[in-house]
Design a protein around this motif. Structure first.
Motif, short mmCIF file in Angstrom:
data_model
loop_
_atom_site.label_atom_id
_atom_site.label_comp_id
_atom_site.label_asym_id
_atom_site.label_seq_id
_atom_site.Cartn_x
_atom_site.Cartn_y
_atom_site.Cartn_z
N GLN A 4 0.84 -1.19 0.00
CA GLN A 4 0.00 0.00 0.00
C GLN A 4 0.88 1.24 0.00
O GLN A 4 1.89 1.29 0.68
N THR A 5 0.47 2.24 -0.78
CA THR A 5 1.19 3.51 -0.78
C THR A 5 0.77 4.34 0.42
O THR A 5 -0.22 4.03 1.09
N ARG A 6 1.48 5.42 0.64
CA ARG A 6 1.09 6.35 1.70
C ARG A 6 -0.15 7.12 1.25
O ARG A 6 -0.50 7.13 0.06
N VAL A 7 -0.81 7.77 2.16
CA VAL A 7 -1.99 8.59 1.86
C VAL A 7 -1.51 9.96 1.40
O VAL A 7 -0.62 10.56 2.01
N VAL A 8 -2.08 10.48 0.31
CA VAL A 8 -1.80 11.83 -0.16
C VAL A 8 -2.91 12.72 0.34
O VAL A 8 -4.07 12.56 -0.03
N HIS A 9 -2.58 13.68 1.22
CA HIS A 9 -3.59 14.54 1.84
C HIS A 9 -3.86 15.78 0.99
O HIS A 9 -2.96 16.32 0.35
N LEU A 21 6.83 0.21 -5.75
CA LEU A 21 6.42 -1.03 -5.12
C LEU A 21 7.07 -2.17 -5.88
O LEU A 21 6.98 -2.23 -7.10
N VAL A 22 7.72 -3.09 -5.17
CA VAL A 22 8.44 -4.18 -5.82
C VAL A 22 7.83 -5.51 -5.41
O VAL A 22 7.60 -5.75 -4.22
N PHE A 23 7.54 -6.36 -6.41
CA PHE A 23 6.97 -7.67 -6.16
C PHE A 23 7.83 -8.73 -6.84
O PHE A 23 8.27 -8.54 -7.96
N ASN A 24 8.06 -9.85 -6.16
CA ASN A 24 8.71 -11.00 -6.77
C ASN A 24 7.63 -11.98 -7.17
O ASN A 24 6.83 -12.40 -6.34
N MET A 27 5.20 -17.31 -10.57
CA MET A 27 4.50 -17.90 -11.70
C MET A 27 3.81 -16.79 -12.50
O MET A 27 2.60 -16.57 -12.36
N PRO A 28 4.55 -16.09 -13.36
CA PRO A 28 3.97 -14.95 -14.07
C PRO A 28 2.80 -15.30 -14.97
O PRO A 28 1.94 -14.46 -15.21
N GLN A 29 2.74 -16.53 -15.45
CA GLN A 29 1.66 -16.90 -16.37
C GLN A 29 0.28 -16.93 -15.70
O GLN A 29 -0.73 -16.87 -16.39
N ILE A 30 0.22 -16.99 -14.37
CA ILE A 30 -1.08 -16.97 -13.68
C ILE A 30 -1.22 -15.81 -12.70
O ILE A 30 -2.24 -15.69 -12.03
N ALA A 31 -0.22 -14.94 -12.62
CA ALA A 31 -0.24 -13.82 -11.67
C ALA A 31 -1.19 -12.72 -12.14
O ALA A 31 -1.28 -12.41 -13.32
N LEU A 32 -1.90 -12.12 -11.18
CA LEU A 32 -2.77 -10.97 -11.42
C LEU A 32 -2.28 -9.80 -10.56
O LEU A 32 -1.85 -9.99 -9.43
N VAL A 33 -2.39 -8.60 -11.11
CA VAL A 33 -2.02 -7.38 -10.37
C VAL A 33 -3.30 -6.57 -10.19
O VAL A 33 -3.97 -6.25 -11.17
N ARG A 34 -3.63 -6.25 -8.94
CA ARG A 34 -4.86 -5.52 -8.66
C ARG A 34 -4.51 -4.15 -8.10
O ARG A 34 -3.75 -4.04 -7.14
N PHE A 35 -5.07 -3.12 -8.70
CA PHE A 35 -4.91 -1.74 -8.24
C PHE A 35 -6.21 -1.32 -7.60
O PHE A 35 -7.28 -1.48 -8.20
N GLN A 36 -6.16 -0.78 -6.40
CA GLN A 36 -7.34 -0.24 -5.73
C GLN A 36 -7.03 1.19 -5.30
O GLN A 36 -5.93 1.47 -4.83
N VAL A 37 -8.01 2.08 -5.45
CA VAL A 37 -7.86 3.46 -5.02
C VAL A 37 -8.97 3.78 -4.03
O VAL A 37 -10.14 3.50 -4.28
N TRP A 38 -8.56 4.34 -2.89
CA TRP A 38 -9.48 4.70 -1.82
C TRP A 38 -9.32 6.17 -1.49
O TRP A 38 -8.22 6.71 -1.51
N ASP A 39 -10.42 6.83 -1.14
CA ASP A 39 -10.38 8.18 -0.63
C ASP A 39 -10.26 8.08 0.88
O ASP A 39 -10.99 7.33 1.53
N HIS A 40 -9.33 8.81 1.44
CA HIS A 40 -9.10 8.76 2.88
C HIS A 40 -9.32 10.17 3.43
O HIS A 40 -8.64 11.11 3.06
#
Length: 97
Positions: A4-9, A21-24, A27-40
């Motif tokens: 998770q990133t920091r909150v931008v006020h 953000l770094v991910f190892n 199994m790249p052939q089945i990996a999914l990347v999910r982006f979520q954005v929230w208002d804080h």
């Protein structure tokens, strides 16, 4: 893996995270990347939108990621993919809007 990133006020229209953000990925052939954005805000957190992308469909470079749930909403992501050993992918995302 989840990060998770920091909150931008006080910048709801053009927030800049400027974080890496770094991910190892094993199994790249089945990996999914999910982006979520929230208002804080002081009242709580409100869901803005999300997008799930297959890792194999992500291309290196800067790309807009259009979010579902909110019309005409997107984040700009810079993607770098590095093959570390031939078996494990080193996946780096630099988030910007």
């Amino acid at each position: 893996s989840k990060q998770q990133t920091r909150v931008v006020h006080d910048n709801g229209f053009n927030p800049m995270w400027e974080e890496t953000l770094v991910f190892n990925i094993q199994m790249p052939q089945i990996a999914l990347v999910r982006f979520q954005v929230w208002d804080h805000d002081p009242i709580g957190r409100d869901f803005i939108g999300q997008r799930t992308v297959a890792f194999t469909s992500m291309m290196p470079g800067g790309v807009p990621v259009h979010l579902f749930e909110m019309a005409e909403s997107s984040i700009f992501v810079h993607v770098a993919i590095i093959d570390m050993s031939g078996k494990v992918w080193h996946y780096k995302i630099h988030l910007q809007i």
